[in-house]
Design a protein around this motif. Structure first.
Motif, short mmCIF file in Angstrom:
data_model
loop_
_atom_site.label_atom_id
_atom_site.label_comp_id
_atom_site.label_asym_id
_atom_site.label_seq_id
_atom_site.Cartn_x
_atom_site.Cartn_y
_atom_site.Cartn_z
N UNK A 13 0.80 -1.15 -0.04
CA UNK A 13 0.05 -0.01 0.14
C UNK A 13 0.65 1.14 0.08
N UNK A 14 2.13 1.13 0.33
CA UNK A 14 3.14 2.50 0.19
C UNK A 14 4.26 2.07 -0.51
N UNK A 15 4.69 2.94 -1.37
CA UNK A 15 5.76 2.85 -2.14
C UNK A 15 6.97 3.45 -1.08
N UNK A 16 8.16 2.54 -1.34
CA UNK A 16 9.38 2.63 -0.68
C UNK A 16 10.55 2.81 -1.68
N UNK A 17 11.40 3.56 -1.08
CA UNK A 17 12.87 3.73 -1.65
C UNK A 17 13.62 2.43 -1.22
N UNK A 24 14.35 8.12 -7.94
CA UNK A 24 12.77 7.83 -7.91
C UNK A 24 12.66 6.68 -9.12
N UNK A 25 13.75 6.12 -9.78
CA UNK A 25 13.49 5.33 -10.98
C UNK A 25 12.76 3.98 -10.45
N UNK A 26 11.95 3.32 -11.37
CA UNK A 26 11.12 2.21 -10.98
C UNK A 26 12.30 1.01 -10.31
#
Length: 72
Positions: A13-17, A24-26
């Protein structure tokens, strides 16, 4: 494509590095559930604080301090 939590397998549910910083690349992003993201962020924060230099202490005499306003 980001589809499921990378650590526990629960729906992310949350995008993390993956690697902290401005990338911020995939390839540097993963989905984590809220619980795993909080745990990872806390662990990274502890390491960052342990590796940071303490702020220099500034001695301010009582005369130089701003008076605390009386709120009552």
């Amino acid at each position: 494509m980001l589809s499921e939590g990378a650590l526990c397998g629960h729906p992310g549910t949350e995008v993390d590095h993956i690697r902290p910083g401005a990338d911020h690349s995939m390839s540097n992003l993963q989905l984590l559930c809220s619980w795993c993201h909080k745990r990872k962020t806390q662990a990274e924060s502890i390491v960052a604080r342990a590796n940071s230099k303490p702020l220099p202490s500034t001695k301010i005499s009582r005369d130089q301090r701003e008076a605390t306003p009386d709120v009552w």
